[in-house]
Design an enzyme around this catalytic site. Structure first.
Site, mmCIF file in Angstrom:
data_model
loop_
_atom_site.group_PDB
_atom_site.id
_atom_site.type_symbol
_atom_site.label_atom_id
_atom_site.label_comp_id
_atom_site.label_asym_id
_atom_site.label_seq_id
_atom_site.Cartn_x
_atom_site.Cartn_y
_atom_site.Cartn_z
ATOM 1 N N LYS A 193 16.218 87.350 9.957
ATOM 2 C CA LYS A 193 15.927 87.494 8.733
ATOM 3 C C LYS A 193 17.120 86.913 8.017
ATOM 4 O O LYS A 193 17.000 86.256 6.777
ATOM 5 C CB LYS A 193 15.691 88.915 8.340
ATOM 6 C CG LYS A 193 14.383 89.495 8.705
ATOM 7 C CD LYS A 193 13.249 88.908 7.844
ATOM 8 C CE LYS A 193 11.758 89.330 8.066
ATOM 9 N NZ LYS A 193 10.980 89.387 7.155
ATOM 10 N N LYS A 252 5.939 81.916 18.405
ATOM 11 C CA LYS A 252 4.958 82.985 18.180
ATOM 12 C C LYS A 252 4.109 82.801 16.958
ATOM 13 O O LYS A 252 4.774 82.312 15.750
ATOM 14 C CB LYS A 252 5.614 84.457 18.184
ATOM 15 C CG LYS A 252 6.202 84.964 16.875
ATOM 16 C CD LYS A 252 6.469 86.310 16.732
ATOM 17 C CE LYS A 252 7.014 86.510 15.475
ATOM 18 N NZ LYS A 252 6.822 87.825 14.899
ATOM 19 N N LYS A 261 3.066 84.120 10.067
ATOM 20 C CA LYS A 261 2.736 83.678 8.522
ATOM 21 C C LYS A 261 3.718 82.936 8.138
ATOM 22 O O LYS A 261 3.443 81.914 7.576
ATOM 23 C CB LYS A 261 2.525 85.055 7.995
ATOM 24 C CG LYS A 261 2.347 84.661 6.333
ATOM 25 C CD LYS A 261 0.699 84.844 5.916
ATOM 26 C CE LYS A 261 0.833 84.797 4.550
ATOM 27 N NZ LYS A 261 -0.336 84.180 3.867
HETATM 28 P P1 AMP Z 1 3.526 92.089 11.020
HETATM 29 O O1 AMP Z 1 2.697 91.150 10.368
HETATM 30 O O2 AMP Z 1 4.768 91.525 11.124
HETATM 31 O O3 AMP Z 1 3.661 93.401 10.234
HETATM 32 O O4 AMP Z 1 2.662 92.360 12.349
HETATM 33 C C1 AMP Z 1 1.984 93.297 12.603
HETATM 34 C C2 AMP Z 1 1.678 93.585 13.987
HETATM 35 O O5 AMP Z 1 1.315 92.599 14.723
HETATM 36 C C3 AMP Z 1 2.837 94.012 14.883
HETATM 37 O O6 AMP Z 1 2.505 95.219 15.634
HETATM 38 C C4 AMP Z 1 3.430 92.806 15.524
HETATM 39 O O7 AMP Z 1 4.152 92.929 16.608
HETATM 40 C C5 AMP Z 1 2.031 92.212 15.978
HETATM 41 N N1 AMP Z 1 2.217 90.614 16.127
HETATM 42 C C6 AMP Z 1 2.433 89.698 14.866
HETATM 43 N N2 AMP Z 1 2.281 88.590 15.385
HETATM 44 C C7 AMP Z 1 2.142 88.729 16.756
HETATM 45 C C8 AMP Z 1 1.966 87.646 17.685
HETATM 46 N N3 AMP Z 1 2.109 86.505 17.453
HETATM 47 N N4 AMP Z 1 1.625 88.037 18.837
HETATM 48 C C9 AMP Z 1 1.309 89.295 19.284
HETATM 49 N N5 AMP Z 1 1.703 90.340 18.249
HETATM 50 C C10 AMP Z 1 1.758 89.975 17.156
#
Ligand code: AMP
Ligand code: TRP
Length: 334
Positions: free
Chosen positions: A123, A203, A206
């Site tokens: 970050k 990975k 967004k």
């Molecule tokens: P976030 O949008 O960062 O709050 O992520 C929400 C959930 O999705 C969290 O549990 C992340 O670990 C999972 N997540 C986000 N991006 C990925 C990805 N590319 N592959 C697997 N899990 C993901």
């Protein structure tokens, strides 16, 4: 289950908790990596799911956008299968006890643990002009979210593994100082703990702009899938493909039973990358068709979504109050 303690606590408090940021359109990485498990665990656990707007403030500063995206994320989760009769869905800031508990947990958390967290370093690199204190304490608030409800099982993607390790360390530090209070939470992963983005290298995220969005218009989903990087060593259509390194082939595993045959077609160059992408786009659109309909429906009735979120926060009030009373008592605050 990661260890004995967690397993035995789970028998008395079989509770699962997860949080997700209201960061705009959810993508297939969110679903394959985490949301699928939220849905599945509703049947096995007392399930609590949270849209973490306090966390999002560390990167999002537009109030209108925050409000809109919070509702959109709630609608998305409901559309993907969270059922308000089988789980509790709420917005983090509607239970402000989370911030108080985070403060209390900060006093048992060495700064050095937070400074060495990989996501903090990321970050700082990503938003050098906004290295706010929330970025550093982010994992402490996450620990507070989980332990507020004494949850033992936390469905997340692999990128959250370090945060969960830190949550366990914070729990141990608290229990050591004030006596056994919280169970150690364990992460649970799906079969797709890291979904790669359309660039085939990093990975799906967004902030990297490499997503395939679940609720985008169909032609946008097609555009995103068609932009995917495949096997970079397959130059000519007649070159044999390598499904094990091709992200399109890897994703086929989650959208059809016949991926072994599809992979064989690639290896023998019967099919090309473009064929494979078209098929994947069709299948993703078909797979999420029901969810997309439900999402549109929910967004047309925002009062329903808001009602579910309010009811969720209300339902959790006594549980949060009980934890805060216990913790304040143990820490000598009353
Ligand atoms: P976030 O949008 O960062 O709050 O992520 C929400 C959930 O999705 C969290 O549990 C992340 O670990 C999972 N997540 C986000 N991006 C990925 C990805 N590319 N592959 C697997 N899990 C993901
Ligand atoms: N940090 C998580 C993410 O970025 C979101 C989160 C906040 C969370 N609190 C949580 C996840 C508690 C699991 C449990 O995705």
């Amino acid at each position: 289950m990661a260890n004995q303690t967690t397993a035995s606590m789970a028998a008395t408090t079989p509770r699962t908790f997860s949080g997700i940021q209201p960061s705009g359109a959810p993508h297939i990485g969110n679903d394959l990596g985490a949301i699928r498990n939220y849905v599945r665990l509703q049947d096995e656990f007392e399930a609590i799911y949270c849209i973490v707007d306090y966390h999002a403030l560390t990167s999002t500063h537009d109030p209108e956008r925050m409000r809109r995206q919070t509702r959109e994320m709630a609608a998305a989760l409901l559309a993907l299968g969270l059922d308000p009769d089988r789980c509790t869905l709420f917005v983090q800031s509607h239970r402000p006890e989370h911030t108080e508990l985070a403060w209390l947990l900060m006093t048992v958390t060495p700064v050095s643990w937070l400074e060495r967290t990989p996501t903090y370093k990321e970050k700082v690199a990503n938003q050098p002009d906004d290295v706010n204190h929330g970025l550093l304490t982010y994992p402490v608030l996450q620990a507070a979210d989980i332990v507020m409800y004494k949850a033992t099982t936390v469905p997340v993607g692999k990128d959250q593994a370090a945060h969960l390790e830190l949550s366990r360390e914070i729990v141990r530090a608290f229990n050591r100082r004030y006596g056994e209070t919280f169970p150690e939470p364990a992460a649970v992963f799906t079969e797709a703990p890291v979904v790669l983005g359309t660039d085939g290298a990093r990975k799906m995220s967004k902030s990297l702009g490499n997503t395939i969005e679940i609720f985008a218009p169909e032609d946008e989903i097609r555009r995103q899938v068609m932009s995917m990087v495949t096997d970079t060593q397959r130059i000519k259509r007649t070159d044999p493909g390598r499904p094990e390194v091709c992200n399109v082939c890897q994703l086929q595993r989650f959208f059809g039973e016949d991926y072994i045959q599809l992979w064989e077609g690639e290896r023998t160059a019967q099919t090309g990358c473009v064929d494979m992408k078209r098929l994947l786009a069709d299948r993703i659109i078909r797979h999420y068709a029901g969810a997309r309909e439900r999402y549109a429906d929910l967004m047309a009735h925002p009062e329903q979504v808001d009602g579910i979120l309010e009811a969720g926060a209300d339902l959790l009030r006594p549980m949060a109050a009980a934890t805060m009373a216990e913790v304040r008592g143990k820490m000598g605050l009353r």
